[in-house]
Design a protein around this motif. Sequence first.
Motif, PDB file in Angstrom:
ATOM      1  N   ASP A 110     -13.676  -8.591  12.013  1.00 17.31           N
ATOM      2  CA  ASP A 110     -14.479  -9.811  11.949  1.00 17.31           C
ATOM      3  C   ASP A 110     -15.252  -9.860  10.636  1.00 17.31           C
ATOM      4  OD1 ASP A 110     -13.592  -9.781  14.532  1.00 17.31           O
ATOM      5  OD2 ASP A 110     -15.546 -10.133  15.457  1.00 17.31           O
ATOM      6  N   ASP A 111     -15.299 -11.036  10.031  1.00 18.69           N
ATOM      7  CA  ASP A 111     -16.194 -11.244   8.899  1.00 18.69           C
ATOM      8  C   ASP A 111     -16.523 -12.724   8.788  1.00 18.69           C
ATOM      9  OD1 ASP A 111     -14.001 -12.437   7.648  1.00 18.69           O
ATOM     10  OD2 ASP A 111     -13.555 -10.710   6.402  1.00 18.69           O
ATOM     11  N   VAL A 112     -17.411 -13.070   7.868  1.00 14.21           N
ATOM     12  CA  VAL A 112     -17.845 -14.462   7.740  1.00 14.21           C
ATOM     13  C   VAL A 112     -16.767 -15.263   7.033  1.00 14.21           C
ATOM     14  CG1 VAL A 112     -20.287 -13.878   7.740  1.00 14.21           C
ATOM     15  CG2 VAL A 112     -19.051 -13.991   5.573  1.00 14.21           C
ATOM     16  N   ILE A 113     -16.712 -16.554   7.336  1.00 18.98           N
ATOM     17  CA  ILE A 113     -15.727 -17.446   6.731  1.00 18.98           C
ATOM     18  C   ILE A 113     -16.349 -18.119   5.522  1.00 18.98           C
ATOM     19  CG2 ILE A 113     -14.266 -19.471   7.069  1.00 18.98           C
ATOM     20  CD1 ILE A 113     -14.233 -18.892  10.037  1.00 18.98           C
ATOM     21  N   ASN A 114     -15.754 -17.895   4.364  1.00 19.31           N
ATOM     22  CA  ASN A 114     -16.190 -18.552   3.132  1.00 19.31           C
ATOM     23  C   ASN A 114     -17.700 -18.455   2.911  1.00 19.31           C
ATOM     24  OD1 ASN A 114     -13.534 -19.329   2.607  1.00 19.31           O
ATOM     25  ND2 ASN A 114     -13.757 -21.254   3.732  1.00 19.31           N
ATOM     26  N   GLY A 115     -18.266 -17.298   3.230  1.00 14.56           N
ATOM     27  CA  GLY A 115     -19.680 -17.067   2.980  1.00 14.56           C
ATOM     28  C   GLY A 115     -20.629 -17.772   3.928  1.00 14.56           C
ATOM     29  N   ASP A 116     -20.132 -18.328   5.032  1.00  7.39           N
ATOM     30  CA  ASP A 116     -20.987 -19.045   5.993  1.00  7.39           C
ATOM     31  C   ASP A 116     -21.712 -18.027   6.871  1.00  7.39           C
ATOM     32  OD1 ASP A 116     -22.159 -20.639   7.935  1.00  7.39           O
ATOM     33  OD2 ASP A 116     -20.464 -22.017   8.036  1.00  7.39           O
ATOM     34  N   GLU A 117     -22.837 -17.503   6.377  1.00  7.46           N
ATOM     35  CA  GLU A 117     -23.597 -16.487   7.094  1.00  7.46           C
ATOM     36  C   GLU A 117     -24.202 -17.030   8.380  1.00  7.46           C
ATOM     37  OE1 GLU A 117     -23.768 -13.402   6.379  1.00  7.46           O
ATOM     38  OE2 GLU A 117     -23.007 -13.275   4.309  1.00  7.46           O
ATOM     39  N   GLU A 118     -24.541 -18.305   8.402  1.00  8.17           N
ATOM     40  CA  GLU A 118     -25.152 -18.902   9.598  1.00  8.17           C
ATOM     41  C   GLU A 118     -24.210 -18.850  10.789  1.00  8.17           C
ATOM     42  OE1 GLU A 118     -27.081 -23.170  11.048  1.00  8.17           O
ATOM     43  OE2 GLU A 118     -26.813 -22.752   8.902  1.00  8.17           O
ATOM     44  N   LEU A 119     -22.926 -19.028  10.541  1.00  8.31           N
ATOM     45  CA  LEU A 119     -21.937 -18.981  11.624  1.00  8.31           C
ATOM     46  C   LEU A 119     -21.756 -17.566  12.153  1.00  8.31           C
ATOM     47  CD1 LEU A 119     -19.996 -21.035  13.018  1.00  8.31           C
ATOM     48  CD2 LEU A 119     -18.222 -20.236  11.452  1.00  8.31           C
ATOM     49  N   GLY A 120     -21.958 -16.573  11.282  1.00 10.75           N
ATOM     50  CA  GLY A 120     -21.804 -15.182  11.693  1.00 10.75           C
ATOM     51  C   GLY A 120     -20.373 -14.704  11.548  1.00 10.75           C
TER      52      GLY A 120
END
Length: 269
Positions: A110-120
């Motif tokens: 698991d990692d963030v999508i395109n730097g979207d940290e809010e989504l997790g």
Amino acid sequence: MQEHFMPFPKTSEERQAKAVHLAQRWDYPHCIGAIYGKHVLIEAPANTGSQYFNYKHTFSVVLLALVDANYNFIYVDIGAYGKQSDGGIYSASTLGRALSPPNSLQLPKDDVINGDEELGPMPYVVVADEAFPLQRHVMRPYPGKTTSEEQDVYNYRHSRARRIVENAFGILSQRWRVYHTKIAVMPDSVIRIVKVTTVLHNMLQRQSKTTTELLDETSCDLAAGLQPLNRLGTRGTAETMQIREQFTRYFNTHALPWQVQYVRRELNI
């Protein structure tokens, strides 16, 4: 008798590359490919009773396949009896087991999508239709007529990515017309035929012009000789529904320029 083949990408870098390519081409991030299942029609084998007799009252073996962004078969499972329930076919298949915990396909972490940290952090998935269960690594669309525009946007983006596997089956059947009729050999030989045609299909995918011509011929339609699996009414767990909701939020906050207009036109809004 069920067998699987096709070398799934071996390294983390190769699996990540599949997801990056699919996101670039079909606008669904963190997606390795699309999965689909079809009944390959056969003549009734002697002395097998009703083992191969399916819900459409024909005889068949089942082909499950995972397809990448370029219509290549990257995992194929062939040979389940047509008589088996479609839910049982998937759960008993090597592909179904590999996509279930503990993730023996070793999809990227698991990692963030395109730097979207809010989504997790988000899991990597494959997309499927209603014939497959909603799982941590298997996303299916929202069922029936959805109640929100946001869910319709998700279904549009999901359908756009999932179309690659329908196209792959359509190309396969146009290249080898044996799929347009009942194959009149024993099931073991049917398995070998499917293996050979899918391997040759991947080799021919290097010729992009041929692919374009075949898609024009089929209009992304599926072969008459390949019957779909039944739809399942299974619900996901709270976790898997939450994952789909996270993808829904991402698709609605990182919109394609045309997606809302397309959805509203389809819904006559």
